[in-house]
Design a protein around this motif. Structure first.
Motif, PDB file in Angstrom:
ATOM      1  N   ASN A  13     -93.034  40.066  22.503  1.00 31.51           N
ATOM      2  CA  ASN A  13     -91.694  39.825  23.074  1.00 31.51           C
ATOM      3  C   ASN A  13     -90.540  40.130  22.124  1.00 31.51           C
ATOM      4  OD1 ASN A  13     -92.901  38.817  25.496  1.00 31.51           O
ATOM      5  ND2 ASN A  13     -93.252  36.865  24.441  1.00 31.51           N
ATOM      6  N   THR A  14     -90.761  41.034  21.181  1.00 31.76           N
ATOM      7  CA  THR A  14     -89.648  41.438  20.319  1.00 31.76           C
ATOM      8  C   THR A  14     -88.930  42.665  20.867  1.00 31.76           C
ATOM      9  OG1 THR A  14     -91.151  42.748  18.948  1.00 31.76           O
ATOM     10  CG2 THR A  14     -90.657  40.482  18.212  1.00 31.76           C
ATOM     11  N   GLY A  15     -89.473  43.263  21.933  1.00 30.77           N
ATOM     12  CA  GLY A  15     -88.821  44.406  22.558  1.00 30.77           C
ATOM     13  C   GLY A  15     -89.440  45.744  22.230  1.00 30.77           C
ATOM     14  N   LYS A  16     -90.721  45.752  21.820  1.00 30.03           N
ATOM     15  CA  LYS A  16     -91.381  47.017  21.478  1.00 30.03           C
ATOM     16  C   LYS A  16     -91.428  47.959  22.672  1.00 30.03           C
ATOM     17  CE  LYS A  16     -95.198  45.193  20.087  1.00 30.03           C
ATOM     18  NZ  LYS A  16     -94.742  43.817  20.418  1.00 30.03           N
ATOM     19  N   SER A  17     -91.896  47.451  23.797  1.00 27.47           N
ATOM     20  CA  SER A  17     -92.039  48.312  24.974  1.00 27.47           C
ATOM     21  C   SER A  17     -90.682  48.758  25.509  1.00 27.47           C
ATOM     22  CB  SER A  17     -92.827  47.581  26.073  1.00 27.47           C
ATOM     23  OG  SER A  17     -94.156  47.356  25.649  1.00 27.47           O
ATOM     24  N   THR A  18     -89.680  47.898  25.392  1.00 26.49           N
ATOM     25  CA  THR A  18     -88.332  48.279  25.827  1.00 26.49           C
ATOM     26  C   THR A  18     -87.816  49.436  24.979  1.00 26.49           C
ATOM     27  OG1 THR A  18     -87.877  46.004  26.501  1.00 26.49           O
ATOM     28  CG2 THR A  18     -85.978  47.447  26.205  1.00 26.49           C
ATOM     29  N   ASP A  40    -102.027  53.330  31.829  1.00 25.76           N
ATOM     30  CA  ASP A  40    -101.048  52.650  30.998  1.00 25.76           C
ATOM     31  C   ASP A  40    -100.490  53.659  30.013  1.00 25.76           C
ATOM     32  OD1 ASP A  40    -101.587  50.246  32.223  1.00 25.76           O
ATOM     33  OD2 ASP A  40    -103.180  49.741  30.812  1.00 25.76           O
ATOM     34  N   ARG A  41     -99.194  53.668  29.855  1.00 28.17           N
ATOM     35  CA  ARG A  41     -98.582  54.601  28.907  1.00 28.17           C
ATOM     36  C   ARG A  41     -98.287  53.858  27.619  1.00 28.17           C
ATOM     37  NH1 ARG A  41     -97.022  59.263  28.961  1.00 28.17           N
ATOM     38  NH2 ARG A  41     -97.399  59.442  31.169  1.00 28.17           N
ATOM     39  N   ILE A  42     -99.129  54.034  26.614  1.00 29.34           N
ATOM     40  CA  ILE A  42     -98.906  53.357  25.343  1.00 29.34           C
ATOM     41  C   ILE A  42     -98.593  54.338  24.226  1.00 29.34           C
ATOM     42  CG2 ILE A  42    -100.271  51.319  25.854  1.00 29.34           C
ATOM     43  CD1 ILE A  42    -102.562  52.749  24.305  1.00 29.34           C
ATOM     44  N   TYR A  43     -98.625  55.619  24.511  1.00 30.93           N
ATOM     45  CA  TYR A  43     -98.093  56.579  23.561  1.00 30.93           C
ATOM     46  C   TYR A  43     -97.628  57.792  24.334  1.00 30.93           C
ATOM     47  CZ  TYR A  43    -102.695  58.721  23.906  1.00 30.93           C
ATOM     48  OH  TYR A  43    -103.854  59.286  24.376  1.00 30.93           O
ATOM     49  N   SER A  44     -96.699  58.525  23.734  1.00 31.25           N
ATOM     50  CA  SER A  44     -96.149  59.680  24.412  1.00 31.25           C
ATOM     51  C   SER A  44     -95.515  60.600  23.387  1.00 31.25           C
ATOM     52  CB  SER A  44     -95.105  59.253  25.440  1.00 31.25           C
ATOM     53  OG  SER A  44     -94.626  60.370  26.177  1.00 31.25           O
ATOM     54  N   GLN A  45     -95.202  61.803  23.820  1.00 29.82           N
ATOM     55  CA  GLN A  45     -94.359  62.664  23.025  1.00 29.82           C
ATOM     56  C   GLN A  45     -92.903  62.332  23.323  1.00 29.82           C
ATOM     57  OE1 GLN A  45     -95.633  66.890  22.714  1.00 29.82           O
ATOM     58  NE2 GLN A  45     -97.131  66.325  24.274  1.00 29.82           N
ATOM     59  N   LEU A  55     -94.926  59.024  19.687  1.00 26.52           N
ATOM     60  CA  LEU A  55     -94.529  57.613  19.623  1.00 26.52           C
ATOM     61  C   LEU A  55     -95.656  56.742  20.162  1.00 26.52           C
ATOM     62  CD1 LEU A  55     -92.107  55.738  18.923  1.00 26.52           C
ATOM     63  CD2 LEU A  55     -91.491  55.841  21.344  1.00 26.52           C
ATOM     64  N   ILE A  56     -96.052  55.727  19.377  1.00 25.67           N
ATOM     65  CA  ILE A  56     -97.126  54.804  19.761  1.00 25.67           C
ATOM     66  C   ILE A  56     -96.546  53.416  19.958  1.00 25.67           C
ATOM     67  CG2 ILE A  56     -99.381  53.862  19.159  1.00 25.67           C
ATOM     68  CD1 ILE A  56     -99.696  56.056  17.090  1.00 25.67           C
ATOM     69  N   ASP A  57     -96.892  52.778  21.060  1.00 23.18           N
ATOM     70  CA  ASP A  57     -96.574  51.366  21.277  1.00 23.18           C
ATOM     71  C   ASP A  57     -97.847  50.559  21.019  1.00 23.18           C
ATOM     72  OD1 ASP A  57     -95.260  49.052  21.948  1.00 23.18           O
ATOM     73  OD2 ASP A  57     -95.320  49.391  24.111  1.00 23.18           O
ATOM     74  N   THR A  58     -97.720  49.361  20.443  1.00 24.98           N
ATOM     75  CA  THR A  58     -98.903  48.536  20.159  1.00 24.98           C
ATOM     76  C   THR A  58     -98.738  47.152  20.766  1.00 24.98           C
ATOM     77  OG1 THR A  58     -97.989  47.754  18.050  1.00 24.98           O
ATOM     78  CG2 THR A  58     -99.360  49.731  17.987  1.00 24.98           C
ATOM     79  N   GLY A  59     -99.842  46.449  20.912  1.00 23.45           N
ATOM     80  CA  GLY A  59     -99.800  45.091  21.427  1.00 23.45           C
ATOM     81  C   GLY A  59     -99.159  44.134  20.424  1.00 23.45           C
ATOM     82  N   GLY A  60     -98.562  43.075  20.921  1.00 20.05           N
ATOM     83  CA  GLY A  60     -97.914  42.105  20.047  1.00 20.05           C
ATOM     84  C   GLY A  60     -98.924  41.314  19.229  1.00 20.05           C
TER      85      GLY A  60
END
Length: 438
Positions: A13-18, A40-45, A55-60
Motif C-alpha cells: 500500500n505504498t503506491g507501487k502499482s499506482t 496479471d500485468r506485473i512487468y512491461s516495457q 519496468l517490474i512491479d513486485t508484491g508488498g
C-alpha cells in the motif's frame, strides 16, 4: 546500449502499482481488448523521452509472525536480481516503519543502484515527513505523488539519464526467439536446427535458465537463434514467481525478429501457452506456432486438421500465425519450419503503396460502413503505411472516438484479405484529421 530494467519495491500500500500504471500508461490498451488474453500485468516495457526500459512491479513486503511471506519474498528477490535500478517506494504519510527498515537492510546487501521515491506528498502531513526518510541511508530521494503525477517526471528523468534513445543490437542477423513452457522441446528444436548438441537438453523442466544466442546457417544465410528460459509448472511458490522469471523471455522476444511458440503435442494447449503468445503479440513480433513431438501422434493427417482447428480456437488473437507440425527429436518435418519463418519475417517488413492501401480501406468502408454513435458517423479521409516490424497503417478520420474495436478487427481482416500479411501482426492507428504523432 541495452535497455535497463527498473524494479519497484516496497511494503504493501505504498503506491507501487499506482506508479507502475502511471509510468506504463495506456500503451497496451488495444492488446488487452483482444479476446483470449487474460493475465496479471506485473512487468512491461515503458519509455520516457523516447528512452525505453523494462519496468517490474513486485508484491508488498510485509513481516508477519516474524518472517516473510515466502512467495512475496521470492518474487521480490527475482525482481531485484533482474533489475539494474531499484526504486524503493515509501509512504510519506506513515513515516518510516519496521517493514521499511527490513527492506532497507535487504537492499543494502545488493550491489544495485537504489532510488527512494517518497510517495503521497500531496498533503501537509506528507510534506512534513519527507526529510525523515533521508535516515534510510541511500543517496537519491524523490518526493512524488504517483496518483496525481507530481514529481514523477523528475524521477523518470533521473532514472533514464545516461541511457540512449532506442538501442542498437550489434547482431544484424535475423533473430529467432524460441519461446514456450518448459519441457515442450525448445532446446531440442534449437539443436535440430543447428544439427548439433550445442544446448543442454534435459527432461527436467526449467533446465535452461537464461537466453542463449547461437548462430546457424540456412540456405547460405546466417541467422541467430535465441533459446529462452521456459515457464515452470505451477506450484505453491513458482506459480507467481515464474511471472517474474518470464522477464528473460520477454527480453528475448523484444530482441527477436520472429518468435517460435513451441507447443507440446503430447500435453495439448494450456492457458500459459496463450499468455506467452500474448507477449509476442504485444511486442509486435511475427510468430510461427510449432507443434512439437509430432512423432508421438498417430493418424497424423486427421490430427493435423484437429490441431489446426484447436489452435485457431485458442489463439483467436493470433489467427495470422503460421502453424508447423514437427518432431525436434527425430527431425521429421523440421524442413517445413524455416520457410514459414522467412515468410513471416518478410511479411513483417512488407511495404504497401499508398494508393493500394487507400483502395482497400475505401472499399471496406463502402462494403460495411461503421455504425453511427449518438448520431455521429465515422468518416475516413486518408490511409498510409507509417512503419514496419510490424506493418503499421495510419487512418485519418473525422473522430477516432467513433471507432469500435470490432470495426478495427473488421478493417484488419479486410487488409489481410487483400494483402498477404500471414505470420505477422499488423497495427492500425486511427488519427483525427491533422493530428500529429506524439
Amino acid at each position: 546500449m541495452a535497455k535497463q530494467t527498473i524494479c519497484l519495491v516496497g511494503r504493501p500500500n505504498t503506491g507501487k502499482s499506482t506508479l507502475f500504471n502511471r509510468i506504463v500508461g495506456k500503451k497496451v490498451a488495444i492488446i488487452e481488448d483482444a479476446p483470449g488474453i487474460t493475465r496479471d500485468r506485473i512487468y512491461s516495457q515503458a519509455s520516457y523521452n523516447n528512452i525505453p526500459f523494462y519496468l517490474i512491479d513486485t508484491g508488498g513486503i510485509d513481516i508477519k509472525d516474524g518472517d516473510f511471506n515466502d512467495e512475496i519474498k521470492a518474487q521480490v528477490e527475482i525482481g531485484i536480481e533482474e533489475a539494474d535500478t531499484i526504486v524503493f517506494i515509501v509512504d510519506s504519510k506513515d513515516g518510516i516503519t519496521n517493514n521499511d527498515m527490513i527492506i532497507r537492510d535487504m537492499l543494502k546487501k545488493q550491489n544495485k543502484r537504489v532510488v527512494v521515491a517518497i510517495n503521497k506528498v500531496d498533503n501537509s502531513t506528507g510534506q512534513k515527513n519527507i526529510y525523515e526518510f533521508y535516515s534510510l541511508g541511500f543517496d537519491e530521494y524523490y518526493p512524488i505523488s504517483a496518483e496525481h503525477g507530481t514529481g514523477v517526471n523528475d524521477l523518470l528523468k533521473n532514472l533514464t539519464e545516461g541511457y540512449e534513445e532506442g538501442y542498437e543490437d550489434d547482431d544484424d542477423n535475423i533473430k529467432i526467439a524460441v519461446i514456450g513452457r518448459p519441457n515442450v522441446g525448445k532446446s531440442s528444436l534449437v539443436n535440430a536446427l543447428l544439427n548439433e548438441e550445442r544446448v543442454i537438453v534435459s527432461d527436467v523442466a526449467g533446465t535452461t535458465r537464461d537466453a542463449i544466442d547461437t548462430k546457424f546457417t540456412y540456405n547460405k544465410e546466417e541467422y541467430t537463434l535465441i533459446d529462452t528460459a521456459g515457464l515452470r509448472k505451477k506450484g505453491k511458490i513458482f506459480e507467481s514467481v515464474e511471472k517474474y522469471s518470464l522477464l528473460r523471455s520477454m527480453k528475448a522476444i523484444d530482441r527477436s525478429d520472429v518468435c517460435l511458440l513451441v507447443l507440446d503435442a503430447t500435453t495439448g494447449i494450456v492457458e500459459h501457452d496463450k499468455h506467452i503468445a500474448g507477449y509476442a503479440l504485444e511486442a509486435g513480433k511475427p510468430t510461427v506456432i510449432v507443434v512439437n513431438k509430432w512423432d508421438t501422434i498417430e493418424e497424423k493427417d486427421d490430427a493435423i486438421k484437429e490441431w489446426t482447428k484447436t489452435i485457431k480456437n485458442n489463439f483467436q488473437f493470433m489467427d495470422y500465425a503460421k502453424i508447423v507440425f514437427l518432431s525436434a527429436q527425430t527431425k521429421k518435418r523440421i524442413h517445413t519450419l524455416m520457410p514459414e519463418v522467412l515468410t513471416s519475417y518478410n511479411n513483417s517488413i512488407k511495404e504497401v503503396k499508398t494508393n493500394v492501401i487507400n483502395d482497400v480501406i475505401r472499399d471496406a468502408f463502402i462494403e460495411t460502413p461503421p455504425a453511427s454513435f449518438k448520431g455521429k458517423k465515422l468518416k475516413v479521409y486518408f490511409t498510409h503505411q507509417s512503419g514496419i516490424k510490424p506493418p503499421r497503417f495510419d487512418i485519418e478520420v473525422n473522430s477516432k472516438g467513433l471507432v469500435h474495436f470490432s470495426y478495427y478487427r473488421y478493417l484488419e481482416n479486410k487488409i489481410r484479405e487483400n494483402i498477404d500479411f500471414s505470420g505477422t501482426p499488423i497495427i492500425i492507428q486511427f488519427k483525427n484529421k491533422g493530428e500529429q504523432d506524439l
